[in-house]
Every structure is written in structure tokens, then in C-alpha cells.
Design an enzyme around this catalytic site. Structure first.
Site, mmCIF file in Angstrom:
data_model
loop_
_atom_site.group_PDB
_atom_site.id
_atom_site.type_symbol
_atom_site.label_atom_id
_atom_site.label_comp_id
_atom_site.label_asym_id
_atom_site.label_seq_id
_atom_site.Cartn_x
_atom_site.Cartn_y
_atom_site.Cartn_z
ATOM 1 N N GLY A 278 0.880 -1.247 -0.001
ATOM 2 C CA GLY A 278 0.110 0.102 0.060
ATOM 3 C C GLY A 278 0.641 1.402 0.021
ATOM 4 O O GLY A 278 0.176 2.227 0.048
ATOM 5 N N GLU A 320 4.135 -6.511 1.780
ATOM 6 C CA GLU A 320 3.499 -7.027 0.584
ATOM 7 C C GLU A 320 3.676 -5.809 -0.425
ATOM 8 O O GLU A 320 2.712 -5.415 -1.105
ATOM 9 C CB GLU A 320 2.466 -7.611 0.362
ATOM 10 C CG GLU A 320 2.428 -8.879 1.219
ATOM 11 C CD GLU A 320 0.928 -9.520 1.315
ATOM 12 O OE1 GLU A 320 0.992 -10.722 1.703
ATOM 13 O OE2 GLU A 320 0.119 -8.783 1.234
ATOM 14 N N PRO A 321 4.937 -5.028 -0.804
ATOM 15 C CA PRO A 321 4.662 -3.726 -1.552
ATOM 16 C C PRO A 321 4.764 -4.371 -2.977
ATOM 17 O O PRO A 321 5.261 -5.137 -3.380
ATOM 18 C CB PRO A 321 5.899 -3.007 -1.317
ATOM 19 C CG PRO A 321 6.942 -4.213 -0.919
ATOM 20 C CD PRO A 321 6.067 -5.017 -0.340
ATOM 21 N N GLY A 322 3.786 -3.646 -3.827
ATOM 22 C CA GLY A 322 3.808 -4.034 -5.303
ATOM 23 C C GLY A 322 3.815 -2.696 -5.907
ATOM 24 O O GLY A 322 5.122 -2.259 -6.431
ATOM 25 N N ARG A 323 3.040 -1.789 -6.106
ATOM 26 C CA ARG A 323 3.381 -0.364 -6.709
ATOM 27 C C ARG A 323 4.598 0.286 -6.315
ATOM 28 O O ARG A 323 5.419 0.777 -7.209
ATOM 29 C CB ARG A 323 2.098 0.524 -6.261
ATOM 30 C CG ARG A 323 2.235 1.738 -6.731
ATOM 31 C CD ARG A 323 1.008 2.865 -6.215
ATOM 32 N NE ARG A 323 -0.126 2.396 -5.652
ATOM 33 C CZ ARG A 323 -1.173 2.206 -6.420
ATOM 34 N NH1 ARG A 323 -1.200 2.701 -7.704
ATOM 35 N NH2 ARG A 323 -2.051 1.760 -5.803
ATOM 36 N N ARG A 360 -6.300 3.581 -15.016
ATOM 37 C CA ARG A 360 -6.452 4.055 -13.907
ATOM 38 C C ARG A 360 -6.934 5.510 -13.680
ATOM 39 O O ARG A 360 -7.685 5.940 -12.815
ATOM 40 C CB ARG A 360 -5.128 4.129 -13.192
ATOM 41 C CG ARG A 360 -4.483 2.617 -13.054
ATOM 42 C CD ARG A 360 -3.250 2.657 -12.261
ATOM 43 N NE ARG A 360 -3.590 2.969 -10.874
ATOM 44 C CZ ARG A 360 -3.283 4.253 -10.190
ATOM 45 N NH1 ARG A 360 -2.868 4.896 -10.712
ATOM 46 N NH2 ARG A 360 -3.666 4.361 -8.863
ATOM 47 N N TYR A 364 -9.854 5.730 -11.139
ATOM 48 C CA TYR A 364 -9.702 6.227 -10.080
ATOM 49 C C TYR A 364 -9.722 7.657 -10.140
ATOM 50 O O TYR A 364 -9.021 8.009 -9.154
ATOM 51 C CB TYR A 364 -8.463 5.593 -9.375
ATOM 52 C CG TYR A 364 -8.199 4.235 -9.692
ATOM 53 C CD1 TYR A 364 -9.162 3.314 -8.655
ATOM 54 C CD2 TYR A 364 -7.224 3.575 -10.313
ATOM 55 C CE1 TYR A 364 -9.157 1.839 -8.828
ATOM 56 C CE2 TYR A 364 -7.136 2.114 -10.342
ATOM 57 C CZ TYR A 364 -8.023 1.218 -9.376
ATOM 58 O OH TYR A 364 -8.025 -0.072 -9.491
ATOM 59 N N CYS A 391 -13.149 4.803 -28.274
ATOM 60 C CA CYS A 391 -14.622 5.248 -28.652
ATOM 61 C C CYS A 391 -15.192 5.643 -27.369
ATOM 62 O O CYS A 391 -16.263 5.016 -27.063
ATOM 63 C CB CYS A 391 -15.088 4.385 -29.387
ATOM 64 S SG CYS A 391 -14.474 4.173 -30.856
ATOM 65 N N TYR A 421 -0.358 -1.546 -12.063
ATOM 66 C CA TYR A 421 -1.581 -1.587 -12.452
ATOM 67 C C TYR A 421 -1.833 -0.819 -13.514
ATOM 68 O O TYR A 421 -2.888 -0.307 -13.809
ATOM 69 C CB TYR A 421 -2.093 -0.871 -11.219
ATOM 70 C CG TYR A 421 -2.071 -1.594 -10.106
ATOM 71 C CD1 TYR A 421 -2.358 -2.740 -9.584
ATOM 72 C CD2 TYR A 421 -1.154 -1.017 -8.818
ATOM 73 C CE1 TYR A 421 -2.153 -3.435 -8.417
ATOM 74 C CE2 TYR A 421 -0.880 -1.549 -7.475
ATOM 75 C CZ TYR A 421 -1.475 -3.080 -7.539
ATOM 76 O OH TYR A 421 -1.262 -3.303 -6.122
HETATM 77 N N1 LLP Z 1 -1.415 -7.246 -0.677
HETATM 78 C C1 LLP Z 1 -2.445 -7.203 -0.630
HETATM 79 C C2 LLP Z 1 -3.193 -8.360 0.152
HETATM 80 C C3 LLP Z 1 -3.302 -6.431 -1.590
HETATM 81 O O1 LLP Z 1 -4.457 -6.534 -1.859
HETATM 82 C C4 LLP Z 1 -2.433 -5.447 -2.505
HETATM 83 C C5 LLP Z 1 -3.068 -4.637 -3.304
HETATM 84 C C6 LLP Z 1 -1.062 -5.447 -2.332
HETATM 85 C C7 LLP Z 1 -0.454 -6.061 -1.171
HETATM 86 C C8 LLP Z 1 -0.062 -4.417 -2.976
HETATM 87 O O2 LLP Z 1 -0.551 -3.094 -2.959
HETATM 88 P P1 LLP Z 1 0.402 -1.883 -3.337
HETATM 89 O O3 LLP Z 1 1.814 -2.070 -2.567
HETATM 90 O O4 LLP Z 1 0.594 -2.173 -4.723
HETATM 91 O O5 LLP Z 1 -0.371 -0.821 -3.327
HETATM 92 N N2 LLP Z 1 -5.505 -1.443 -8.940
HETATM 93 C C9 LLP Z 1 -5.543 -0.437 -7.912
HETATM 94 C C10 LLP Z 1 -4.559 -0.988 -6.892
HETATM 95 C C11 LLP Z 1 -5.370 -2.072 -6.254
HETATM 96 C C12 LLP Z 1 -4.497 -2.828 -5.275
HETATM 97 C C13 LLP Z 1 -5.020 -4.235 -4.562
HETATM 98 N N3 LLP Z 1 -4.458 -4.870 -3.836
HETATM 99 C C14 LLP Z 1 -4.587 0.900 -8.544
HETATM 100 O O6 LLP Z 1 -4.512 0.871 -9.638
HETATM 101 O O7 LLP Z 1 -4.414 1.684 -7.752
#
Ligand code: LLP
Length: 464
Positions: A278, A320-323, A360, A364, A391, A421
Site C-alpha cells: 500500500g 507486500e509492496p507492489g506499486r 487508472r 480512479y 471510442c 496496475y
Molecule cells: N497485498 C495485498 C493483500 C493487496 O491486496 C495488495 C493490493 C497489495 C499487497 C499491494 O498493494 P500496493 O503496494 O501495490 O499498493 N488497481 C489499484 C490497486 C489495487 C491494489 C489491490 N491490492 C490501482 O491501480 O491503484
């Protein structure tokens, strides 16, 4: 976003964000290192380069639209997270942000673990050789097939999300003669926003089991009774694109409180807590994200303090960082097709992609930056809206931005911070062909890691 009201009223046709005025940047050719990846720079000819390769050359070789991923930046971010949390914690990259075989290999090499949330992500992880014990499986409605495959493969943990799933995973594990390591996902009652934090407001959503009202404690009770499960910890994820540490701290405190309650009720000290992902990133120069070491220090401090107060041994922490890992590492390269001035309103700059490669903005109201990258320009700033070719009038890539007023068809524009994303949420709307992801390492030897879709790919699925 903190935008100040313009004292003398708007100077441009459009007023950004309802009554708030943002002046154009001092230098439209400058590339803010906060939103551009590490190796991106503008060369002496005014052309932007990544890994030493000019975008004009890359566009020729790989076409547009395309995502260019700065490999050394990705690896550096992995290491920053790894080092910040140290050997006594685990970093799980959230594959939903963007996953491919190359990403899995890099994660493996950089010593990160992987969080997957579907059978497809699990298949990619296993196919690319991620050891199963370094994989965590998530999801609020995992299918029997997904669970079976994960248990058979021997994933390190499954994060349980409902009462039904507790029983389902236990049965599958028992049937396979295994004891599956699991965590329980709890809802801590924290709503985290980009710039604000509202406590105790977010029980009303589909994920996890609420601490409030005792569902989480009941889930622990049930899981501890089942032979097929080895309950190792509690999991909490409070949201995404968060800048404020307060939400994470409340979450950590409440998760530790639950560990203490579990110890008091069952005489068991669960050895792990996962505080989710997050962490926010900079999409524009106005965003000011926290660094991994700040997060690590804040979380470690609060967990250690709360555990000491409760007389608990400090559990193994994971995140759990993704973004925050992949987001800043890529930009999308587009070619301008048309420039349409609507007198008294704004100028629309249409590019060769759109909501199919970046949903996005439409979904959002996300904000992005954009730059003219195939050349520099000394023309006056012009306020624009960068739109796609779909379109649909909501097909907006960058809602409000400034570009040089001489922007013209054939110019290349790049939108930074599109690593997370964007490709992972890309679609075939209007039968668009999803763009490739091109990895550009520091030595400039760019290579496709996810190829561009073709019309044959589209037609192959159309079997009518
Ligand atoms: N762990 C869990 C359980 C999650 O549900 C998520 C994201 C993450 C880790 C990774 O979160 P991050 O670090 O990437 O923020 N599509 C949306 C974001 C949805 C995130 C869903 N869960 C966007 O484009 O902003």
C-alpha cells in the site's frame, strides 16, 4: 493534492481541479527524478533516454505504445526494501501490480518473495522458477483448483479470507496428506486514504475477517482446531497509494493486540504478522512518498513496543509492496496522432493508446505527469488533456498537464510511473492490442519481456 487558489483568477482556459490553479512548471524539458525512473535523462540533443537508449530509437525498434521498464531501477527498489527490512523480515512483492517471468526471475535473484492472488499469477511464478515456499497465495474467493494447486506445489503460505475458506483449505490439505501453513487476513477497522487517515471506518468491504465483533478471533479458534492447517500468523492490508504512516501503525498495533488475545486464550504465540502493501509513489511532482527504510523503522518500532507491552516475543514481520517497487520503474511511450484546440476550452492531444493500456485515470481519477520526450522545446507551455484513441469520452490518459505549445503529430510523449496496475489492468477494449513491456537494463540492451499482442492473438480466442 494541495493546490493553492490563484489570487488573480485563472490565466488558462481550464482551471485545474475546480477552482484551484496550478502554474506551469518552470521548465517543461526538466524531468523530475521523483516521477521518472533512475536511468531516465534528457541527452544533449534534447531526446529523453533510458538505460542510455533514446526514446526515438526505442520507438523505432519496439513501436508505440509500449511500456519501458528500467531494470536497474526495479532491482534497486527490490534491494532497498530487502535491506530496509533486513534478514529478520520478509518482503513479498505483490504480483498483481505487474507480473511476468522476467519479473519473477529478478525477484528471485534479488531475494524477494512473491505474493500471488490467482491461479494465473501462481502459474507464472512457478513456471519462472520461484521456489514454492517463497510464494504466498491471496484472494477473497480462491477456487478449489487454485487452492489444490497451491497446496500441491507447497506454497509457503495461504492467506485465509473467510470461514468457508478455513475449512476448504484444511480439507484439501488433509486430502493431500499435507499440513498447510496459513495466515488469517483480518480487517483492522482502518480506512487509509492517499492523504488522510480515518480510523475505524472500513469494516464494510469484502476482504478479511473483522477484528471488531470477534470474527477474527473466531477464525483463529476454528483454524487452530483443524489438522490440515498450521496457523502461523495474522495478515492485514489497509489499502493502496498511502502516504501517511498512521494507518500502518494503527494496523500493526491492532494485529499485535490480536496476537496477545490468541496467546491468552489458546496459549499459542503466533510467530508471524504480515502488514500488507500500500505504500504510495509519486505520480506527479506534488506527491511525496515515504522511503522503504522509513516504513521499516516505523513498523519495527511499533511492533517491538506493542509486543514488549503485551509480553510477547516479536513476531517475524512481512510486507507486500507492489506499486512501490514496480510503479516508478516504467513509463509508457506514445506517439501523438492529433492535436485539437477547442477555443476557450482546452487542447486535446490524442495518442496511440489510452484507457486500454492505462485504465487508472478513468477508473480512479488518477493523476499522471506527461512530457514531450522525442525533442526538447522552448515553446510556451500549453494546457492540455492527453487522451487515447478509444471510442469513449472518458478515455483520458492525463487529465490536466502542460506541454509545449508546438506539440505536433509524430512527437513522442511519455507518461512516467506506469509500472504498476497499467499493463496488469490492460484490456482489449475496441480490440486494442495490448502493448509490450520492454526491459531496458543499464547497458541499454533493451529486450521485450511481454510481447505486443497481435491481431492473430485476438482472433485465436474468437472461435465462433
Ligand atoms: N497485498 C495485498 C493483500 C493487496 O491486496 C495488495 C493490493 C497489495 C499487497 C499491494 O498493494 P500496493 O503496494 O501495490 O499498493 N488497481 C489499484 C490497486 C489495487 C491494489 C489491490 N491490492 C490501482 O491501480 O491503484
Amino acid at each position: 493534492m494541495s493546490r493553492s487558489a490563484h489570487p488573480a483568477g485563472p490565466r488558462y482556459a481550464d482551471v485545474l481541479h475546480e477552482g484551484h490553479y496550478t502554474p506551469p512548471p518552470a521548465d517543461l524539458n526538466a524531468l523530475d527524478p521523483r516521477v521518472w525512473s533512475r536511468t531516465v535523462t534528457r541527452n544533449a540533443d534534447g531526446v529523453v533516454t533510458v538505460g542510455g537508449r533514446s526514446v526515438t530509437e526505442l520507438a523505432e525498434e519496439f513501436g508505440t505504445p509500449a511500456y519501458f521498464l528500467d531494470e536497474s531501477d526495479f532491482r534497486a527498489r527490490c534491494r532497498a526494501w530487502r535491506d530496509a527490512f533486513g534478514p529478520e523480515a520478509d518482503v513479498f512483492y505483490a504480483g498483481k501490480a505487474f507480473l511476468s517471468r522476467a519479473i519473477v526471475r529478478w525477484l528471485k535473484e534479488e531475494d524477494l518473495n512473491l505474493d500471488v492472488c490467482s491461479g494465473g499469477e501462481l502459474a507464472t511464478a512457478l513456471d519462472a522458477g520461484m521456489p514454492a515456499e517463497r510464494i504466498a497465495l491471496h484472494g477473497n474467493n480462491k477456487s478449489t483448483e487454485e487452492i489444490t494447486r497451491a497446496v500441491e506445489a507447497g506454497v509457503g503460505r495461504i492467506v485465509l479470507d473467510s470461514f468457508q475458506e478455513i475449512v476448504r483449505v484444511a480439507h484439501i490439505a488433509e486430502r493431500l496428506g499435507k499440513r498447510q501453513r496459513v495466515q488469517i487476513r483480518v480487517t483492522v477497522g482502518v480506512e487509509a486514504h492517499t492523504h488522510e487517515f480515518i480510523a475505524t471506518a472500513h469494516e464494510d468491504q469484502k476482504f478479511g475477517l473483522a477484528l471488531a465483533g470477534g470474527q477474527a478471533a473466531e477464525a483463529v479458534r476454528r483454524a487452530l482446531k483443524l489438522d490440515g492447517l498450521e496457523l502461523v500468523g495474522i495478515h492485514s492490508h489497509i489499502g493502496s497509494q498511502i502516504f501517511d504512516m498512521a494507518g500502518f501503525e494503527v494496523s500493526a498495533r491492532r494485529v499485535v493486540q490480536l496476537l496477545a488475545e490468541v496467546r491468552d486464550e489458546h496459549g499459542v504465540e503466533l510467530p508471524e504478522i504480515d502488514l500488507g502493501g500500500g505504500l504510495g509513489i509519486a505520480y506527479t511532482s506534488e506527491d511525496d512518498p515515504r522511503e522503504p527504510h522509513e516504513i521499516a523503522t516505523a513498523l519495527r518500532t511499533i511492533v517491538t513496543r506493542e509486543c514488549a507491552a503485551a509480553g510477547l516475543a516479536v513476531p517475524r514481520i512481512s510486507v507486500e509492496p507492489g506499486r512501490a517497487i514496480v510503479g516508478p520503474t516504467a513509463f509508457t511511450l506514445y506517439e501523438v496522432g492529433t492535436v485539437k484546440e477547442l477555443p476557450g476550452l482546452r487542447t486535446y492531444v490524442s495518442v496511440d493508446g489510452g484507457m486500454s493500456d492505462n485504465i487508472r485515470t478513468a477508473l480512479y481519477d488518477a493523476e499522471y505527469s506527461v512530457a514531450l520526450v522525442s525533442r526538447s522545446s522552448t515553446a510556451e507551455p500549453m494546457q492540455v488533456r492527453v487522451v487515447g484513441k478509444h471510442c469513449e469520452s472518458g478515455d483520458i490518459v492525463v487529465r490536466d498537464a502542460f506541454l509545449p505549445s508546438d506539440v505536433a503529430p509524430g512527437d513522442l510523449l511519455a507518461v512516467p510511473a506506469t509500472g504498476a496496475y497499467c499493463r496488469s489492468m490492460a484490456s482489449n477494449y475496441n480490440h486494442a492490442l495490448r502493448p509490450p513491456v520492454v526491459a531496458v537494463p543499464e547497458d541499454g540492451k533493451a529486450r521485450v519481456i511481454v510481447r505486443r499482442e497481435t491481431e492473430e492473438d485476438l482472433l485465436r480466442l474468437d472461435v465462433g
